[in-house]
Scaffold this active site. Structure first.
Site, short mmCIF file in Angstrom:
data_model
loop_
_atom_site.label_atom_id
_atom_site.label_comp_id
_atom_site.label_asym_id
_atom_site.label_seq_id
_atom_site.Cartn_x
_atom_site.Cartn_y
_atom_site.Cartn_z
N GLY A 1 -2.30 6.60 6.90
CA GLY A 1 -1.81 5.29 6.52
C GLY A 1 -0.89 5.38 5.33
N LYS A 2 0.10 4.49 5.28
CA LYS A 2 1.02 4.43 4.16
C LYS A 2 1.25 2.98 3.78
CE LYS A 2 3.60 8.66 5.29
NZ LYS A 2 4.95 9.24 5.57
N ASN B 1 3.01 0.37 0.19
CA ASN B 1 3.81 0.37 -1.03
C ASN B 1 3.08 1.04 -2.19
OD1 ASN B 1 5.91 -0.97 0.22
ND2 ASN B 1 5.07 -3.00 -0.26
N GLY B 2 1.75 0.95 -2.19
CA GLY B 2 1.00 1.45 -3.33
C GLY B 2 0.60 2.91 -3.24
N GLY B 3 0.71 3.53 -2.07
CA GLY B 3 0.28 4.91 -1.94
C GLY B 3 0.01 5.27 -0.50
N ILE B 4 -0.93 6.16 -0.29
CA ILE B 4 -1.22 6.66 1.05
C ILE B 4 -2.72 6.72 1.29
CG2 ILE B 4 0.91 8.02 1.15
CD1 ILE B 4 -0.79 10.50 0.58
N LYS C 1 -8.13 7.07 -0.01
CA LYS C 1 -7.06 6.15 -0.38
C LYS C 1 -6.57 6.52 -1.78
CE LYS C 1 -6.37 1.11 -0.84
NZ LYS C 1 -7.03 -0.20 -0.62
N ASP D 1 -7.87 -12.18 1.85
CA ASP D 1 -6.84 -11.50 2.63
C ASP D 1 -7.40 -11.04 3.98
OD1 ASP D 1 -4.23 -10.71 3.01
OD2 ASP D 1 -4.49 -8.75 2.05
#
Length: 357
Positions: free
Chosen positions: A77-78, A80-83, A99, A192
């Site tokens: 997974g990718k 904006n904040g990282g992977i 994460k 969310d």
């Protein structure tokens, strides 16, 4: 609702990183500190009020896992904040999701991450993704999570297009149990809830994940008023900037179920082939137009009633998670042996897992 009257002070995209240096959040020993939260390369700890000013250092012996115990398998997974990486424990062979979030981000986002770590640390529920441990090292937060090998409900929906009612009821029952735990046991509004934040596995588990924008309230009757989350699934009262409670999550659940049942997001843009012009147009539609409903010629009366109970425009008219667990749409399948595990695996390997951070 007048054009331009929609929460004029809202920022719909992340502002550029502020000038606050990460060192503001670090102790002399290099531990990441936010209020009562301490995270370093040896793990995470919530300190007592008396320790906040002069907390003791986290010791390696406090925690059973360390980053050196894991071997990276692949990126799954990718964002904006990282992977997010699939990792394997070297000694047991067990798989986990790792994460990794770089912390050279704006202060408000660091606060969200700190809140997520607090919730992860305190939550223990079969219907919430398990967080085993968190670390801070080399400017990044690393979170060891339960690996859900079926990916997200969003991934699954891309493959099957629509989900039959009986399976939706079984999925929803687990989500409701997770929401009941969050709302009534932990006083948490998720804020969310969406298909990509519901993870599944090969044995039929459905679990809630990603508490980066969640709010912790003082009581089961508390209210919040912060504008965060994914706009598509946001309740009308949240869009308007007013006070909202746990039933804002119920609105989101209703939209998720309707999307899974029909295969399309419940709010269609005026020009279907062009999509929404901007997010303001979508949010004005959610506020101004009648709530979506399940087509009665395509779905059972019980399902239509359930969706209606979730997506009432006035939050006071929505049922709670506990009340919805007794709804006929949920109970009508209690005597059936619904094998979600076989259903999930029949669609083939997951497209991705934890695709959003």
């Amino acid at each position: 609702m007048k054009k331009g009257s929609l929460a004029p002070n809202l920022k719909l995209s992340l502002p550029p990183p502020d000038e606050v240096n990460l060192s503001k959040f670090l102790t002399e020993s290099g531990t990441f500190k936010d209020g009562d939260l301490l995270v370093n390369r040896d793990g995470v700890r919530i300190v007592s009020q008396s320790e906040v000013e002069a907390p003791s250092v986290i010791q390696p012996s406090d925690n059973q896992l360390c980053l050196a115990d894991f071997e990276a398998v692949k990126v799954i997974g990718k964002g904006n904040g990282g992977i997010v990486r699939l990792v394997q424990h070297k000694w047991t062979g067990q798989f986990f999701a790792l994460k990794v979030i770089q912390m050279n981000i704006e202060e408000s986002m660091r606060k969200h991450i700190a809140q997520e770590l607090r919730i992860n640390q305190s939550s223990q529920c079969p219907y919430v993704v398990i967080s085993y441990q968190s670390f801070f090292d080399n400017g990044a937060i690393s979170i060891i999570l339960e690996y859900m090998d079926g990916g997200s409900l969003a991934d699954f929906l891309k493959k099957v297009k629509t989900i039959p009612e009986r399976y939706l009821a079984a999925i929803c029952k687990q989500v409701l149990k997770g929401l009941w735990y969050l709302h009534h046991e932990k006083h948490i509004i998720h804020r969310d809830l969406k298909p990509s934040n519901l993870l599944i596995n090969h044995i039929g588990d459905v679990k809630i994940t990603d508490f980066g924008v969640s709010a912790v309230l003082a009581s089961t009757s508390g209210l919040a008023n912060t504008f965060v989350g994914t706009y598509n699934y946001m309740s009308p009262e949240r869009i308007l900037g007013g006070a909202y409670g746990y039933r804002s999550d119920i609105w989101s659940l209703g939209l998720v179920l309707l999307e899974c049942a029909t295969g399309v997001f419940p709010y269609s843009p005026p020009q279907a082939d062009e999509g929404w012009v901007n997010v303001y147009e979508l949010m004005e539609t959610i506020v101004d137009q009648p709530a979506p409903s399940a087509p009665p010629d395509q779905f059972s009366p019980q399902f239509c009633s359930f969706i209606s109970a979730c997506v009432q425009k006035d939050q006071k008219d929505r049922l709670s998670a506990n009340e919805l667990m007794r709804h006929p749409f949920i109970t009508m399948y209690d005597d059936l042996d619904i094998d979600l595990g076989s259903y999930f695996t029949s669609a083939g390997p997951p497209l991705a897992t934890l695709t959003e951070l």
